[in-house]
Design a protein around this motif. Structure first.
Motif, PDB file in Angstrom:
ATOM      1  N   GLN A 133     -47.634  13.307 -24.426  1.00 60.02           N
ATOM      2  CA  GLN A 133     -48.003  14.628 -24.921  1.00 60.02           C
ATOM      3  C   GLN A 133     -48.068  14.642 -26.447  1.00 60.02           C
ATOM      4  O   GLN A 133     -48.987  15.222 -27.039  1.00 60.02           O
ATOM      5  CB  GLN A 133     -46.974  15.663 -24.436  1.00 60.02           C
ATOM      6  N   LEU A 160     -50.937  22.941 -25.905  1.00 59.04           N
ATOM      7  CA  LEU A 160     -50.380  21.587 -25.893  1.00 59.04           C
ATOM      8  C   LEU A 160     -49.029  21.533 -26.593  1.00 59.04           C
ATOM      9  O   LEU A 160     -48.101  20.847 -26.131  1.00 59.04           O
ATOM     10  CB  LEU A 160     -51.361  20.617 -26.565  1.00 59.04           C
ATOM     11  N   SER A 197     -47.877  21.551 -15.454  1.00 60.40           N
ATOM     12  CA  SER A 197     -48.263  21.069 -16.781  1.00 60.40           C
ATOM     13  C   SER A 197     -49.072  19.782 -16.722  1.00 60.40           C
ATOM     14  O   SER A 197     -49.709  19.400 -17.709  1.00 60.40           O
ATOM     15  CB  SER A 197     -47.017  20.854 -17.656  1.00 60.40           C
ATOM     16  N   THR A 200     -52.977  18.862 -17.754  1.00 61.33           N
ATOM     17  CA  THR A 200     -53.469  18.281 -19.003  1.00 61.33           C
ATOM     18  C   THR A 200     -53.790  16.802 -18.859  1.00 61.33           C
ATOM     19  O   THR A 200     -54.253  16.178 -19.818  1.00 61.33           O
ATOM     20  CB  THR A 200     -52.437  18.465 -20.119  1.00 61.33           C
ATOM     21  N   SER A 252     -55.331  11.526 -20.159  1.00 56.29           N
ATOM     22  CA  SER A 252     -54.925  12.836 -20.670  1.00 56.29           C
ATOM     23  C   SER A 252     -55.818  13.297 -21.820  1.00 56.29           C
ATOM     24  O   SER A 252     -56.265  14.447 -21.856  1.00 56.29           O
ATOM     25  CB  SER A 252     -53.463  12.786 -21.126  1.00 56.29           C
ATOM     26  N   CYS A 256     -58.094  16.669 -22.096  1.00 56.20           N
ATOM     27  CA  CYS A 256     -57.870  17.627 -23.188  1.00 56.20           C
ATOM     28  C   CYS A 256     -59.056  17.700 -24.132  1.00 56.20           C
ATOM     29  O   CYS A 256     -59.244  18.718 -24.817  1.00 56.20           O
ATOM     30  CB  CYS A 256     -56.612  17.232 -23.966  1.00 56.20           C
TER      31      CYS A 256
END
Length: 504
Positions: A133, A160, A197, A200, A252, A256
């Motif tokens: 992340q 984010l 979550s 993402t 990811s 995104c």
């Protein structure tokens, strides 16, 4: 055996069996190599001057590499003298967490694992989830320096960052529990948040949520299960986890990028920014049409992953079913299926793909179908061999005795127990699908030329190798890193699913 020889073997065993020592050594070697690369790139050989930005990055990397070398030596000394890592050495790892500012994922990961003495699978997932992340946010934040950003950039970045705070809290909570601890039932709500979550693209959040749910359901029951056994064997494999991290990070950032990147920067011509060198606005420079190479590689990752996964999933399903029926029924069914697949197997896969694309046109769908068709026989052979072996087990005979029909026996008993070789093979060969995708696109027979795909980007960059080599180097590095990551993960899964390690 002499006493000194026995002591030497004991020391080697301590060092080899220490997960912290292996990770710290791997992080130190990798950081040293990256420092050497930065050293060569920090000097402009044409102008004979140092690049200030890269020189600063080199200094930061050298500092953390030096600290990492001290950590490796201290861990080695502690294991040799005491048989365990001292508290002071573990506390020194807190310094290495600051290595996140340099983007050195290897040092930071090693530091997280060194800080905590007793680690659970959930803690490992939480660490990689947080780092994924964080790096997605870091890469997306580079768009701030561009002339303009996507309309959804600010709300997407806010979301984010909010998820990052949740991940940090979850890591703190998970770190309080060991593998033997009882997890409270309110953690089910935490796992639900993690699963949500994962939209993402952070698969580590999904894995952590599933792991917490499974652990709560198993409390008070059997302690050992396939899920825990698999990850306990895979987690100590540094190269496998590094490969898995890079794959999930790319996945990811690909998702995104729908909201944090502006697609026009990758496809629309900008004649005021032709062939610009790397800068803050264009981190990897621009091509001969003024398009941002950084944005093109990010969007190209989406195409490479989609084609790679789909061109592997389709033959796994079709070849798996054909191989299962062939191995289970045998005789005439086996002969008919396998002889037809032998004809297909006799045609080289890349030649078959070129023929299909030449006949039906070059586009993404045809590319996936072309690559899938040539891989069906190999997966069918793998599943057939596995089914022939599993069919001899007693539980299959018991299912027949209980009156189960053949379809139930195949899909409920045989195929689930024959999937391990298929999983390993698909992970090892998906890298080949990525290379085939880029190769065909490079030849003009893959993805449409106007779509940012790594093979297309490499084809355009190859014409500027002498003057603007970065146009070919960066997409080439992306292909190499993704293929290596799949190979490392495949090797790790092969070792983790090895039946010989079942009772090890």
């Amino acid at each position: 055996m002499t006493k000194s020889g026995s002591l030497t073997q004991e020391i080697r065993f301590r060092l080899k069996s220490s997960q912290e020592y292996s990770q710290a050594s791997f992080a130190w070697i990798t950081s040293l190599l990256l420092s050497v690369i930065l050293l060569f790139n920090s000097y402009d050989w044409s102008l004979q001057v140092f690049r200030p930005f890269l020189l600063t990055a080199l200094g930061i990397y050298l500092f953390f590499t030096l600290v990492q070398s001290v950590l490796v030596l201290r861990i080695r000394r502690d294991l040799i003298q005491q048989g365990t890592i001292s508290v002071l050495t573990r506390r020194l790892a807190w310094v290495q967490l600051l290595g996140i500012i340099s983007g050195n994922i290897f040092i930071v990961t090693a530091a997280f694992h060194l800080i905590k003495k007793t680690k659970s699978i959930e803690y490992t997932f939480a660490v990689y989830m947080l780092l994924t992340q964080l790096f997605v946010i870091g890469v997306s934040a580079l768009n701030i320096f561009k002339p303009y950003v996507a309309d959804t950039f600010l709300p997407a970045m806010a979301a984010l960052v909010f998820i990052l705070v949740i991940d940090l809290l979850v890591l703190f909570i998970v770190s309080r529990y060991t593998s033997a601890s009882i997890i409270p039932r309110w953690m089910l709500w935490v796992s639900l948040i993690l699963v949500l979550s994962s939209v993402t693209g952070n698969v580590f959040a999904l894995l952590l949520g599933i792991s917490i749910i499974g652990r709560i359901r198993r409390q008070g029951k059997q302690k050992s299960n396939f899920w825990n056994d698999l990850w306990e064997r895979l987690a100590p494999n540094v190269t496998a986890m590094s490969g898995m991290y890079f794959i999930i990070f790319l996945f990811s950032i690909s998702i995104c990028s729908f909201f944090t990147f502006d697609y026009s920067m990758a496809v629309e011509n900008n004649y005021s920014a032709l062939l610009q060198s790397p800068s803050l606005a264009y981190p990897l420079g621009t091509d001969d049409f003024g398009r941002c190479l950084f944005s093109r590689i990010v969007f190209g990752a989406r195409i490479s992953l989609i084609v790679g996964f789909m061109s592997t999933l389709i033959p796994v399903l079709i070849g798996g079913i054909l191989g299962a029926f062939s191995g289970f029924y045998g005789r005439h069914t086996d002969n008919i299926i396998m002889r037809l697949l032998d004809i297909l197997y006799a045609i080289p896969g890349i030649l078959l793909a070129i023929a299909i694309i030449a006949a039906f046109g070059a586009n993404t769908v045809n590319l996936i179908l072309a690559l899938s068709l040539g891989s069906i026989p190999t997966y069918a052979r793998t599943m057939r061999a596995s089914v022939l072996y599993v069919s001899t087990f007693e539980f299959v005979e018991a299912a027949r005795a209980l009156g189960y029909n053949n379809r139930s026996i195949i899909f409920k008993h045989i195929i689930p127990n024959s999937l391990a070789p298929m999983i390993i093979k698909s992970t090892l060969t998906i890298g080949g699908a990525v290379i085939a995708t880029s190769s065909l696109s490079y030849l003009g027979l893959g993805v449409e030329p106007h779509i940012p795909e790594w093979g297309n980007i490499l084809k355009l960059g190859s014409t500027y190798l002498e003057t603007h080599s970065y146009l070919a180097i960066y997409p080439g590095l992306a292909i190499i890193l993704l293929v290596l990551s799949f190979n490392f993960l495949g090797d790790g899964l092969r070792d983790a699913l090895d039946p010989k390690l079942e009772k090890a």
